[in-house]
Every structure is written in C-alpha cells, then in structure tokens.
Design a protein around this motif. Structure first.
Motif, PDB file in Angstrom:
ATOM      1  N   LEU A 276     -17.226  38.399  11.734  1.00 31.52           N
ATOM      2  CA  LEU A 276     -16.223  37.738  10.887  1.00 31.52           C
ATOM      3  C   LEU A 276     -16.834  37.237   9.583  1.00 31.52           C
ATOM      4  CD1 LEU A 276     -14.160  35.812  13.600  1.00 31.52           C
ATOM      5  CD2 LEU A 276     -13.484  37.862  12.349  1.00 31.52           C
TER       6      LEU A 276
ATOM      7  N   THR B 172      -6.030  42.512   8.694  1.00 28.75           N
ATOM      8  CA  THR B 172      -4.952  41.898   9.473  1.00 28.75           C
ATOM      9  C   THR B 172      -4.577  42.761  10.683  1.00 28.75           C
ATOM     10  OG1 THR B 172      -3.338  42.829   7.897  1.00 28.75           O
ATOM     11  CG2 THR B 172      -4.027  40.556   7.550  1.00 28.75           C
TER      12      THR B 172
ATOM     13  N   PHE C 259      -7.114  41.659  13.207  1.00 26.72           N
ATOM     14  CA  PHE C 259      -6.795  40.351  13.770  1.00 26.72           C
ATOM     15  C   PHE C 259      -5.663  40.451  14.799  1.00 26.72           C
ATOM     16  CE2 PHE C 259      -8.482  38.037   9.767  1.00 26.72           C
ATOM     17  CZ  PHE C 259      -9.756  37.965  10.321  1.00 26.72           C
TER      18      PHE C 259
ATOM     19  N   LEU D 174      -7.153  41.798  17.967  1.00 25.42           N
ATOM     20  CA  LEU D 174      -7.985  40.769  18.606  1.00 25.42           C
ATOM     21  C   LEU D 174      -7.114  39.781  19.381  1.00 25.42           C
ATOM     22  CD1 LEU D 174     -10.996  39.765  18.739  1.00 25.42           C
ATOM     23  CD2 LEU D 174     -10.415  38.231  16.851  1.00 25.42           C
ATOM     24  N   ILE D 175      -6.025  39.329  18.752  1.00 25.40           N
ATOM     25  CA  ILE D 175      -5.120  38.378  19.414  1.00 25.40           C
ATOM     26  C   ILE D 175      -4.387  39.066  20.559  1.00 25.40           C
ATOM     27  CG2 ILE D 175      -3.042  36.965  19.107  1.00 25.40           C
ATOM     28  CD1 ILE D 175      -4.002  36.481  16.190  1.00 25.40           C
TER      29      ILE D 175
ATOM     30  N   SER E 196      -4.403  34.082  21.101  1.00 27.46           N
ATOM     31  CA  SER E 196      -4.480  33.441  19.777  1.00 27.46           C
ATOM     32  C   SER E 196      -5.651  32.470  19.679  1.00 27.46           C
ATOM     33  CB  SER E 196      -3.167  32.709  19.473  1.00 27.46           C
ATOM     34  OG  SER E 196      -2.969  31.648  20.388  1.00 27.46           O
TER      35      SER E 196
ATOM     36  N   TYR F  12      -8.855  34.082  18.388  1.00 31.36           N
ATOM     37  CA  TYR F  12      -8.804  34.263  16.926  1.00 31.36           C
ATOM     38  C   TYR F  12      -9.100  32.950  16.205  1.00 31.36           C
ATOM     39  CZ  TYR F  12      -6.287  34.298  12.419  1.00 31.36           C
ATOM     40  OH  TYR F  12      -5.924  34.137  11.096  1.00 31.36           O
TER      41      TYR F  12
ATOM     42  N   GLN G  89     -12.813  31.587  16.824  1.00 34.28           N
ATOM     43  CA  GLN G  89     -13.856  32.359  16.150  1.00 34.28           C
ATOM     44  C   GLN G  89     -13.858  32.086  14.643  1.00 34.28           C
ATOM     45  OE1 GLN G  89     -16.317  34.134  17.435  1.00 34.28           O
ATOM     46  NE2 GLN G  89     -15.632  33.839  19.530  1.00 34.28           N
TER      47      GLN G  89
ATOM     48  N   GLY H  48      -8.721  29.758  10.472  1.00 31.26           N
ATOM     49  CA  GLY H  48      -7.777  30.651  11.145  1.00 31.26           C
ATOM     50  C   GLY H  48      -6.378  30.536  10.557  1.00 31.26           C
TER      51      GLY H  48
ATOM     52  N   GLY I 291       0.461  41.023  18.480  1.00 32.70           N
ATOM     53  CA  GLY I 291      -0.425  39.947  18.017  1.00 32.70           C
ATOM     54  C   GLY I 291       0.351  38.739  17.506  1.00 32.70           C
TER      55      GLY I 291
END
Length: 384
Positions: A218, A238, A241, A244-245, A250, A253, A256, A265, A293
């Motif tokens: 990141l 995006t 992201f 990842l979520i 959430s 995300y 991190q 975030g 996400g």
C-alpha cells in the motif's frame, strides 16, 4: 489426408515457410475439434518439428504466429475435453520450449510464455505445479526477462497461472513476485500488469502469507497515487480495493490503510474512490467486484453511521453501488467478452502478438456468490 498434404508442404524446405499453409492448418485444426483426438499425437509431432526448424532462424513473423496458434488450438481442443491431457502436452512441448528460452529466441519467447500459461491453466485442480513447472519458476523472475516489453503481458499471465495452481509452493517466492510487481507498477505502460499480479496474489495466496506485506504494498501504491493520479491508475487502484474488501472485509481495508496514516482509509474513499465511480462506471467483472466490495463496506462499517459526515459517506457509497448494479453499461449479465473464432483477426503484431486460441475468459473472484447483484445489495443492506 488433409493434414498429410498440408504438412508435406510445411516439411518441404524449398517451399520456405508458407504462411497461408500454416494458417490453413490452424483453421482446419479449429474446425476439426472433437475429431482431432485420433491425430493429435501426429499433428503435435509435426508442429514441434516445424518449431524446431524455424527457431534456428525466424524469418516470417506471420508463419511463426500461425504455427504457435496451431499449437494453441490443439491444447484448447484436447484439454477442454479432458484436463488430464496436459501431462502429455508438457512432455511433448517442454523440450522445444526450453530450447527457445535457452537460445533466447526473442521473437518466440512471448508465444512460449502464453502457451506455458495456457497448459498450466488447464492442469487439473489439485494436481499442483508438477516437476517441470516447479523447476521453471525461479528463472521466470530474472529481471532481464521483464525488461523486454513484448514479454510482459505473457509473463504476467504465466505468473498468475502459477499463483492459481500452486499457491502453497509460491509462498516461498512471494518477495520475488512482489519485486516484479514493484518494477511493473513504476511504469505507466505496465501498471495494469502490476495490478493483475496483485489481484492474483490476493485471490490465490493464503491470507497469512501476504497480509504481513500489505503495508509495504500500500505504501508503494500511495506514493504512486501522489506522483501520478491518472484516471487509469485510480481505476486500477479502486478495483484492487474492492477485491480486497470483497475477500477479507472492510476492516482489513481500513486497518491496513490506517497503519500508513490515521484516517487514510476513509480519506481515500472520499477523495479518490467515490469520485472515480461517480465519474465513470466500471464494467463486467470489475463492476461485480465493485458492487460486492461497496456492499461489504456498507454492511460492515457501522461506525460510518455514527455522525452526519459518516452518514453522508455511507449514502454516497450506496448511490455508487446502486448506480453500478442498475446500469446496463455494467454488463453484469455478461461478465466476460467471448470472441468468435471465425470473425477474430488473427495474426502477428509487432508490439505483442496475442495468441487468440490461447486466451481464456478472466477468472471471476466471486464465482460462487451473488449472481444477482441488485438482490445482493438489497438483501445485505436490509439484513435479509
């Protein structure tokens, strides 16, 4: 009889690499489909012999392209029917492929990497990488291979195929893979391949293997965002992201990003992510990933509802999710684009020659979940 006649021309050295004949072989193999099973061994032997011949001195790019397309047709037709046949293709093709790589036939290496990826993608689930692929992996991280522009799309795909088929074996090579990611993301021309690799890591490797490295990843991405906030990079970021979520929730995300800077975030969400989705809707698989996400953000971040500012952010996230789910431009009912083999333009390209018959639809990271996006948003938001 047809193939006997065509290969008699290919084998005649005086007729000198006739691209029309090789194109005819490619088309005939594609049309033959199920009927190939009886002749696949003979045809593959003839094609590898032709490959060994032209590798000594590549002269005709179109002929070479149709030769590799013909091998790709064989792999696709046979392994779609029975994935167990990948073992035979590995046995037959690895020796000539290794010769091409050792001789550094730069015209052929992107083709070889595409075909290696294609065979590996067809390997039966749970079969692992096998000895040949395992021994080949470490040299693929050699920096000089990644300096050749024409190699990068095919090498990236091959690395992702490795991640999908041998995640546990590749944990030991994570630092080397992240080194490739860092090199790719530093170049505007290659950043899309960097994110494809990053999405592959998140989709396939065990969470405990890569999460300790997420802060470093990141940090690299945030530095790049500061230096080069282009619409393309913001779209790729995006998308990542959202994945990842979708995979880890959430809180992963937020935790991190907040390690880098408290409140980062939400700041990225407000200043980068939401404006990007308000400006342009993603399509197909990314659209699905974004909806999942965003929906998880809505449902797993109750702190957003604690004050008026948070409530406004929450409502903007909801508006973005609904916009994507309802937009016909999202193409949520047709997540991948399928080319028609008969209409496709197949041929050599000086920049990077995609092997049409070696392509596969993008892998859906949420294949088993939420086929009806709008219903999913409604069910999750309403708690049903």
């Amino acid at each position: 009889i047809l193939f006997t006649g065509l290969f008699s021309i290919v084998e005649n050295v005086e007729l000198n690499e006739n691209e029309y004949v090789m194109k005819c072989i490619m088309r005939a193999l594609n049309v033959a489909k199920d009927d190939l099973m009886d002749v696949v061994g003979v045809v593959l032997e003839k094609l590898t012999a032709a490959l060994a011949q032209v590798a000594k001195n590549p002269k005709n790019p179109q002929y070479n392209h149709f030769l590799f397309e013909s091998i790709a047709v064989l792999i696709r037709s046979v392994c779609t029917k029975d994935a167990a046949h990948t073992a035979a293709f590995e046995q037959f093709l690895f020796p000539p492929f290794q010769t091409v790589l050792q001789m550094e036939v730069v015209e052929f290496t992107p083709y070889v990497f595409q075909l290696l990826a294609q065979i590996l993608e067809f390997r039966p689930e749970g079969a692992g990488l096998g000895e040949a692929y395992t021994s080949l992996f470490a040299p693929l991280l050699t920096p000089t291979l990644w300096e050749r522009k024409g190699n990068i799309p095919a090498l990236s795909r091959l690395l992702i195929a490795y991640l999908s088929k041998g995640p546990n074996e590749l944990v030991l090579h994570l630092l080397g893979i992240l080194g490739v990611f860092q090199k790719l993301v530093s170049s505007k021309a290659n950043e899309q391949y960097a994110f494809e690799l990053l999405r592959g890591i998140v989709m396939y490797l065990p969470q405990e293997a890569f999460m300790p490295r997420m802060k470093d990843i990141l940090q690299i991405l945030m530095m790049k965002l500061q230096q080069s906030k282009t619409p393309k990079f913001v779209g790729l970021l995006t998308h990542f992201f959202a994945l990842l979520i979708g995979k880890f929730g959430s809180q992963a995300y937020l935790d991190q990003l907040n390690q880098l800077q408290p409140g980062m975030g939400l700041m990225i969400l407000v200043q980068v992510w939401i404006p990007r989705l308000q400006a342009a809707s993603p399509t197909r698989l990314e659209a699905k990933t974004q909806v999942i996400g965003l929906t998880k953000l809505l449902c797993e971040t109750p702190a957003l509802l604690a004050d008026a500012n948070g409530q406004q952010i929450w409502s903007q996230i909801l508006a973005c999710a609904v916009k994507i789910a309802c937009s016909p431009e999202s193409h949520l009912n047709s997540l991948s684009v399928q080319d028609n083999d008969d209409d496709a333009e197949i041929g050599y390209d000086a920049t990077f020659s995609v092997l049409h018959f070696a392509t596969r639809p993008a892998r859906d990271p949420f294949l088993e979940r939420w086929s009806n996006q709008w219903a999913s948003v409604a069910h999750l938001i309403l708690g049903k």
